[in-house]
Design an enzyme around this catalytic site. Sequence first.
Site, PDB file in Angstrom:
ATOM      1  N   ASP A 119       0.819  -1.224   0.000  1.00  0.00           N
ATOM      2  CA  ASP A 119       0.000   0.000   0.000  1.00  0.00           C
ATOM      3  C   ASP A 119       0.850   1.271   0.000  1.00  0.00           C
ATOM      4  OD1 ASP A 119       0.704  -0.719   2.612  1.00  0.00           O
ATOM      5  OD2 ASP A 119      -0.906   0.478   3.478  1.00  0.00           O
ATOM      6  N   GLY A 120       2.041   1.217   0.640  1.00  0.00           N
ATOM      7  CA  GLY A 120       2.929   2.385   0.638  1.00  0.00           C
ATOM      8  C   GLY A 120       3.363   2.721  -0.784  1.00  0.00           C
ATOM      9  N   ASP A 166       1.700 -10.692   3.757  1.00  0.00           N
ATOM     10  CA  ASP A 166       0.739 -10.624   4.874  1.00  0.00           C
ATOM     11  C   ASP A 166      -0.720 -10.658   4.439  1.00  0.00           C
ATOM     12  OD1 ASP A 166       2.953 -10.195   6.376  1.00  0.00           O
ATOM     13  OD2 ASP A 166       2.679  -8.036   6.579  1.00  0.00           O
ATOM     14  N   VAL A 299      12.098 -16.551   6.655  1.00  0.00           N
ATOM     15  CA  VAL A 299      11.869 -17.823   5.956  1.00  0.00           C
ATOM     16  C   VAL A 299      10.528 -17.742   5.195  1.00  0.00           C
ATOM     17  CG1 VAL A 299      11.237 -20.242   6.405  1.00  0.00           C
ATOM     18  CG2 VAL A 299      13.208 -19.230   7.540  1.00  0.00           C
ATOM     19  N   ARG A 301       9.210 -15.342   3.656  1.00  0.00           N
ATOM     20  CA  ARG A 301       9.239 -14.528   2.437  1.00  0.00           C
ATOM     21  C   ARG A 301       9.796 -15.282   1.235  1.00  0.00           C
ATOM     22  NH1 ARG A 301       8.064  -9.397   2.459  1.00  0.00           N
ATOM     23  NH2 ARG A 301       8.252  -8.248   4.388  1.00  0.00           N
ATOM     24  N   GLY A 578      -5.622 -36.404 -15.064  1.00  0.00           N
ATOM     25  CA  GLY A 578      -6.775 -35.515 -15.246  1.00  0.00           C
ATOM     26  C   GLY A 578      -7.837 -36.112 -16.148  1.00  0.00           C
ATOM     27  N   ARG A 659      12.344 -35.326 -25.032  1.00  0.00           N
ATOM     28  CA  ARG A 659      12.130 -36.461 -24.124  1.00  0.00           C
ATOM     29  C   ARG A 659      10.703 -36.422 -23.589  1.00  0.00           C
ATOM     30  NH1 ARG A 659      16.193 -37.537 -26.059  1.00  0.00           N
ATOM     31  NH2 ARG A 659      18.215 -38.058 -25.163  1.00  0.00           N
ATOM     32  N   ARG A 740     -16.747 -37.110 -17.925  1.00  0.00           N
ATOM     33  CA  ARG A 740     -16.522 -36.855 -16.492  1.00  0.00           C
ATOM     34  C   ARG A 740     -15.981 -35.450 -16.266  1.00  0.00           C
ATOM     35  NH1 ARG A 740     -15.237 -41.489 -13.429  1.00  0.00           N
ATOM     36  NH2 ARG A 740     -13.372 -40.452 -12.663  1.00  0.00           N
TER      37      ARG A 740
HETATM   38  P1  ATP Z   1       5.169  -3.456   2.410  1.00  0.00           P
HETATM   39  O1  ATP Z   1       3.778  -3.994   2.443  1.00  0.00           O
HETATM   40  O2  ATP Z   1       6.182  -4.489   2.221  1.00  0.00           O
HETATM   41  O3  ATP Z   1       5.476  -2.531   3.530  1.00  0.00           O
HETATM   42  P2  ATP Z   1       4.932  -1.088   0.867  1.00  0.00           P
HETATM   43  O4  ATP Z   1       4.825  -0.804  -0.586  1.00  0.00           O
HETATM   44  O5  ATP Z   1       3.763  -0.679   1.705  1.00  0.00           O
HETATM   45  O6  ATP Z   1       5.249  -2.611   1.036  1.00  0.00           O
HETATM   46  P3  ATP Z   1       6.594   1.035   1.948  1.00  0.00           P
HETATM   47  O7  ATP Z   1       7.894   0.942   2.627  1.00  0.00           O
HETATM   48  O8  ATP Z   1       5.445   1.604   2.684  1.00  0.00           O
HETATM   49  O9  ATP Z   1       6.284  -0.427   1.428  1.00  0.00           O
HETATM   50  O10 ATP Z   1       6.772   1.870   0.607  1.00  0.00           O
HETATM   51  C1  ATP Z   1       7.770   1.539  -0.337  1.00  0.00           C
HETATM   52  C2  ATP Z   1       8.281   2.823  -0.969  1.00  0.00           C
HETATM   53  O11 ATP Z   1       7.192   3.502  -1.616  1.00  0.00           O
HETATM   54  C3  ATP Z   1       8.833   3.838   0.008  1.00  0.00           C
HETATM   55  O12 ATP Z   1      10.154   3.562   0.357  1.00  0.00           O
HETATM   56  C4  ATP Z   1       8.718   5.122  -0.794  1.00  0.00           C
HETATM   57  O13 ATP Z   1       9.765   5.218  -1.717  1.00  0.00           O
HETATM   58  C5  ATP Z   1       7.400   4.898  -1.546  1.00  0.00           C
HETATM   59  N1  ATP Z   1       6.305   5.542  -0.773  1.00  0.00           N
HETATM   60  C6  ATP Z   1       5.602   5.008   0.230  1.00  0.00           C
HETATM   61  N2  ATP Z   1       4.728   5.905   0.724  1.00  0.00           N
HETATM   62  C7  ATP Z   1       4.889   7.036   0.018  1.00  0.00           C
HETATM   63  C8  ATP Z   1       4.310   8.341   0.048  1.00  0.00           C
HETATM   64  N3  ATP Z   1       3.342   8.640   0.909  1.00  0.00           N
HETATM   65  N4  ATP Z   1       4.758   9.256  -0.823  1.00  0.00           N
HETATM   66  C9  ATP Z   1       5.716   8.948  -1.712  1.00  0.00           C
HETATM   67  N5  ATP Z   1       6.315   7.752  -1.770  1.00  0.00           N
HETATM   68  C10 ATP Z   1       5.924   6.812  -0.936  1.00  0.00           C
END
Ligand code: ATP
Length: 767
Positions: A119-120, A166, A299, A301, A578, A659, A740
């Site tokens: 999500d980040g 996760d 492990v 991952r 199958g 083969r 079947r």
């Molecule tokens: P995980 O689920 O493994 O944490 P993630 O994608 O949520 O994966 P983050 O560390 O949250 O991982 O984000 C990865 C990268 O995305 C960050 O290091 C940054 O470069 C970018 N990023 C995250 N949030 C923002 C934001 N609000 N603005 C700009 N870039 C962002």
Amino acid sequence: IASKMSKISRNLYKGQSVAIFTSGGDSCGMNGALRASVRMAIYLGSQPYMIREGYQGMVEGGEHFVKAKWSSVSSIIHLGGTIIGSARCAEFMQREGRKKAAFNLVQRDINRLVVIGGDGSLTGANIFRQEWSGLLDELLAEGKITTQQREKYVDLHVVGVVGSIDNDFCGTDLTIGANTALHRITEAIDSIASTAYSHKRIFILEVMGRRCGFLAMITGIISEADYVFCPEAPPPMDWHDRLCEKLQKEGEGGQRLHIIIVAEGASDLNGEPITVEIVKKVILDKLKRESRITVLGHVQRGGATSAYDRILACRMGAEAVVAVLEATGNTTPVVVVLTNNQIERIPLMGAVERTQAANEALKSGDWAKAIALRGVFFQGNMMALKLLSRAKPPTKEQCCVPPPFNIAVMHVGSPACGINAATRSLVRTIIYNGDRIFGVSNGLVGLIAGQLKPLAWSDVIGWCSQGGAFLGMNRITPEGKYPEIARRLREFNIQGLVVIGGFEAYRTVLSLTTERGSYQEFCIPMAVIPSTISNNMPGTEYTIGADTSLNEITKICDLIRDSARGYKKRVFIIETMGGFCGYLATMAAMAAGADSAYIFEEKFNVRDMQRDCANMVAKMSDVIERGLVLRCEGANKNYTADFMQRLYEEESNGLFSCRTCILGHAQQGGKPTPFDRCIATEMGIACGQFIHEQMVKSLQTDGTMLAVTKHSACMLGMIGPEYKYTSVEDLSHQTEFQYRTPKNQWWMKLRPLLRILSTHDSAYTTD
Ligand code: ATP
């Protein structure tokens, strides 16, 4: 936004560029998504770029941008992690960093991005998209880009694919990597179980999941765990006493193995963390018993990617590229998700906001909201976990109460991994309901011989992880044996019947139902739990055992390919089981990255095979060293594996040798996969409840059972994330009895994708 059903032909987006990158924590399956994205982009005529090291590479530019060709992503589908690297990038969090990234993209004519991350990463992409126009204005003002570039790349188009072990992203039933993580956890638990059993030990296992308890929840369901601590379901404040009491009682009942699962983010109702160390101390203080802690950590991952994740990654990666190339100025950015076993597109920011809201709800102690936000799939599993943990062996007093109903469970067909797990949860649900259950040995042969014995709670300890079928089974069906079957059902006063197995199990219940007019003994509720490696049954998208088999075939394909490394160019023709159902051949081909899969359902002739040979020759003339061709055993009676081997070898003109490998019974697998353990356990619970409800409905005032409606004889099916019952009578209209197979098979729609990913011509249809 559901993706529209549309045919997308080759070279539709000629002249476009698209960049693909992986970001945040890595997960197994990211490589599969990258491979599918690159190959779909090539198929559509566009130029794919891979950006190394996520946003860091985008900001730094230079060699981090790699133009990809078809072979750039060869032989990576099975690898864990991500071959292009992933990173967390602080610079991209700042506008200046994003400006550098924008410059690097425009320089390479890229304004379409596929982000594979959490999500980040998706939030970052959305911020980047919103700022794009302003960033380009600044770059123009600074003279770094031209007016033409500014005008050409008005918008940035972004599509997300969620890779996360996760499964913490709201909007998708599963994220890429979660299934593989469960494989690693299950392997660890199976190893722990044998040592714990030898020494009567208590094991406390920490699994990942700081903000989401998915891994702990599923592990709890499939591991016969004694206690599960999961962030979404904090235990009552007196959990110390409850836990110890449970361990004590189970120990007294002869249980030698105790497993306690703790998610990283587990806490109590007051939000106080519950860690493995705290649990260990509680057990030591209260029970004076030692326990062992295992923290699985990274492990989870790694390792080989599971077949499920590979296929999910193929589907999501391909769809993401189509979505990003279709995007126009006013298209809402989307994330590609799995809903009801379909790949769909939903608004990216809506899903990110829901994920963040779920995280907030967890923090503030609103667990019900967090569970609701995680969706139907999560909710269903949470319910199963709660049911399992509530179910307790009956007390001595309860055992004195006469059981209201007698139910028999019988296996019919061939063994498939997960049959024992389904039997275990069925037995326990039935006992928990206060009914009595008889296990029938050796299917209908045993039933006719009167081999029925009551099963107790402790009889099924340890069954969840075991392959085969402990009760014994065969493929005999009831035709011509009705009087003997009726006699035994009457003798043992069987009032409900559960048959676990494949096509023959379904035929058994269907036949008994059609004879209800002649035999009152068959007027009892009946249910089928579908279990066969072939996945050839109507009314369900998955049968128990098919996932294990798929993983076995995929593993063997990996081995075969690796075994010939360093040897001269070679093509392997691999024959799968199958019957007339091409599920295993098709899905294993996709998971193993095979070149073709020949199946009965898709007619082919010698000209098709010659075309495929020509395709193989073209690939092998490049850097490719190995070819894999799968063939379902019932694909065609004349075009045998031997015929194919000779044809391919002849057509190769000495370029490669060929083969064959007939896989045989190894495909049935040794131990069930987490997916099979999970659906088997949940189907067992669901079926135990169904049969009890039907018996209550069918009970007559004189105490006899009279089940005559079609809904009193059903098959349980997994449709999307839910379990549903369909009467065997209705299913009979959806079945090709001669072959079947069901008349409609959902996975057939993945065939074009399989062809595209192996460079054949095909019209891709979005899910
Ligand atoms: P995980 O689920 O493994 O944490 P993630 O994608 O949520 O994966 P983050 O560390 O949250 O991982 O984000 C990865 C990268 O995305 C960050 O290091 C940054 O470069 C970018 N990023 C995250 N949030 C923002 C934001 N609000 N603005 C700009 N870039 C962002």
